[in-house]
Write a protein that holds these residues in place. Structure first.
Motif, PDB file in Angstrom:
ATOM      1  N   ASN A 112      85.258  96.797  57.556  1.00 19.90           N
ATOM      2  CA  ASN A 112      86.639  96.277  57.835  1.00 19.90           C
ATOM      3  C   ASN A 112      86.692  94.774  58.062  1.00 19.90           C
ATOM      4  O   ASN A 112      86.435  94.307  59.192  1.00 19.90           O
ATOM      5  CB  ASN A 112      86.872  97.209  59.389  1.00 19.90           C
ATOM      6  CG  ASN A 112      88.406  96.744  59.716  1.00 19.90           C
ATOM      7  OD1 ASN A 112      89.125  96.127  58.931  1.00 19.90           O
ATOM      8  ND2 ASN A 112      88.749  97.329  60.847  1.00 19.90           N
ATOM      9  N   ASP A 146      87.838  92.630  61.220  1.00 25.42           N
ATOM     10  CA  ASP A 146      87.066  92.597  62.484  1.00 25.42           C
ATOM     11  C   ASP A 146      86.850  91.016  62.512  1.00 25.42           C
ATOM     12  O   ASP A 146      86.173  90.633  63.523  1.00 25.42           O
ATOM     13  CB  ASP A 146      86.032  93.487  62.556  1.00 25.42           C
ATOM     14  CG  ASP A 146      86.182  94.878  62.814  1.00 25.42           C
ATOM     15  OD1 ASP A 146      87.376  95.013  63.829  1.00 25.42           O
ATOM     16  OD2 ASP A 146      85.782  95.906  62.595  1.00 25.42           O
ATOM     17  N   VAL A 157      83.540  93.607  66.711  1.00 25.39           N
ATOM     18  CA  VAL A 157      84.253  94.887  66.961  1.00 25.39           C
ATOM     19  C   VAL A 157      85.642  93.766  67.610  1.00 25.39           C
ATOM     20  O   VAL A 157      85.576  93.267  68.506  1.00 25.39           O
ATOM     21  CB  VAL A 157      83.990  95.681  68.012  1.00 25.39           C
ATOM     22  CG1 VAL A 157      85.110  96.653  68.382  1.00 25.39           C
ATOM     23  CG2 VAL A 157      82.727  96.493  67.486  1.00 25.39           C
ATOM     24  N   TYR A 158      86.910  94.144  67.058  1.00 24.30           N
ATOM     25  CA  TYR A 158      87.867  93.176  66.988  1.00 24.30           C
ATOM     26  C   TYR A 158      88.960  94.133  67.637  1.00 24.30           C
ATOM     27  O   TYR A 158      89.522  95.189  67.026  1.00 24.30           O
ATOM     28  CB  TYR A 158      88.331  92.360  65.852  1.00 24.30           C
ATOM     29  CG  TYR A 158      89.163  91.132  66.196  1.00 24.30           C
ATOM     30  CD1 TYR A 158      88.846  89.892  66.341  1.00 24.30           C
ATOM     31  CD2 TYR A 158      90.637  91.474  66.320  1.00 24.30           C
ATOM     32  CE1 TYR A 158      89.778  88.899  66.597  1.00 24.30           C
ATOM     33  CE2 TYR A 158      91.612  90.430  66.602  1.00 24.30           C
ATOM     34  CZ  TYR A 158      91.182  89.349  66.781  1.00 24.30           C
ATOM     35  OH  TYR A 158      91.880  88.156  66.998  1.00 24.30           O
ATOM     36  N   ASP A 159      89.585  93.681  68.765  1.00 20.55           N
ATOM     37  CA  ASP A 159      90.817  94.311  69.413  1.00 20.55           C
ATOM     38  C   ASP A 159      91.987  93.551  68.995  1.00 20.55           C
ATOM     39  O   ASP A 159      92.187  92.354  69.334  1.00 20.55           O
ATOM     40  CB  ASP A 159      90.672  94.323  70.710  1.00 20.55           C
ATOM     41  CG  ASP A 159      91.950  95.163  71.523  1.00 20.55           C
ATOM     42  OD1 ASP A 159      92.893  95.385  70.820  1.00 20.55           O
ATOM     43  OD2 ASP A 159      91.522  95.710  72.487  1.00 20.55           O
ATOM     44  N   ARG A 165      87.460  89.570  70.271  1.00 21.32           N
ATOM     45  CA  ARG A 165      86.376  90.321  70.122  1.00 21.32           C
ATOM     46  C   ARG A 165      85.863  91.005  71.346  1.00 21.32           C
ATOM     47  O   ARG A 165      85.631  90.297  72.110  1.00 21.32           O
ATOM     48  CB  ARG A 165      85.324  89.406  69.202  1.00 21.32           C
ATOM     49  CG  ARG A 165      85.699  88.809  67.923  1.00 21.32           C
ATOM     50  CD  ARG A 165      84.602  88.166  67.314  1.00 21.32           C
ATOM     51  NE  ARG A 165      85.014  87.295  65.720  1.00 21.32           N
ATOM     52  CZ  ARG A 165      84.217  86.857  65.047  1.00 21.32           C
ATOM     53  NH1 ARG A 165      83.137  86.678  65.432  1.00 21.32           N
ATOM     54  NH2 ARG A 165      84.757  86.470  64.002  1.00 21.32           N
TER      55      ARG A 165
END
Length: 212
Positions: free
Chosen positions: A37, A40, A89-91, A97
């Motif tokens: 992905n 991210d 891992v991205y919000d 991150r």
């Protein structure tokens, strides 16, 4: 003596791009291939290099400058070379991150890297000898607008007002965006052709699939 692991041909990548809401994530899942992905690799909201919207509406998350292309390419090259890498891992809602996760190909000779900026790294992946194909999903801009807005509101990605304004801006510029991705080397197509091309790259094997 050369081990079987070291003799294994490197993996190749299919770059999958297209407007936000065009169906990249769902199509990648349908292939059954490992998926990287690329969203991210967004920069964090506190990054001073983030591009800003000219109307004062905050960060321009649709600009390639809001994304760490070098880190994305490094992850792709490591996946192709070793079969595994660590990815952030991205919000999206928090613009930050939140950690990192391991991604492994588990022996797959082909994987998908999908995201709205994938076309921006076509040339780099081709030069590195890891590109199997580059595809840009396209469809009706009004359908993309509706799908994107429903998804973003459901996931609470940003405030509703921002999402509507962004959606209308992207609706007006969708054809220009697809033309830009095409100029960068991504083949424009609908879902059936994209699936067929990915299947052909998969069937060709790691060496043949890397030919441009």
């Amino acid at each position: 003596m050369t081990s079987h692991a070291s003799a294994r041909p490197p993996a190749r990548v299919v770059l999958l791009t297209g407007p936000s809401g065009s169906g990249k994530t769902s199509l990648a899942a349908l292939t059954g291939l490992p998926v990287l992905n690329l969203d991210d690799f967004y920069k964090e909201g506190t990054d001073p290099s983030l591009p800003q919207l000219p109307d004062g509406g905050g960060a321009d998350w649709d600009s390639p400058l809001s994304w760490d292309a070098a880190a994305a390419v490094a992850a792709i090259e490591e996946l192709c070379r070793t079969g595994r890498t660590e990815v952030p891992v991205y919000d999206i809602a928090a613009s930050a991150r939140t950690g990192a996760a391991a991604l492994a190909l588990d022996g797959a000779p082909l994987f998908i890297a999908e995201g709205i900026f994938a076309a921006d790294i076509v040339a780099r992946c081709r030069a590195a000898g890891v590109l199997a194909d580059a595809l840009c999903l396209r469809g009706r801009p009004t359908t993309t607008f509706r799908r994107r807005l429903v998804r973003d509101l459901r996931e609470g990605r940003k405030p509703a007002g921002y999402l509507v304004r962004r959606g209308l801006r992207l609706l007006r510029g969708e054809r220009t965006l697809v033309a830009r991705h095409t100029a960068l080397g991504a083949h424009p197509c609908a879902k059936p052709e994209a699936l067929a091309r990915i299947a052909a790259a998969r069937a060709a094997g790691p060496v043949a699939a890397g030919r441009s």
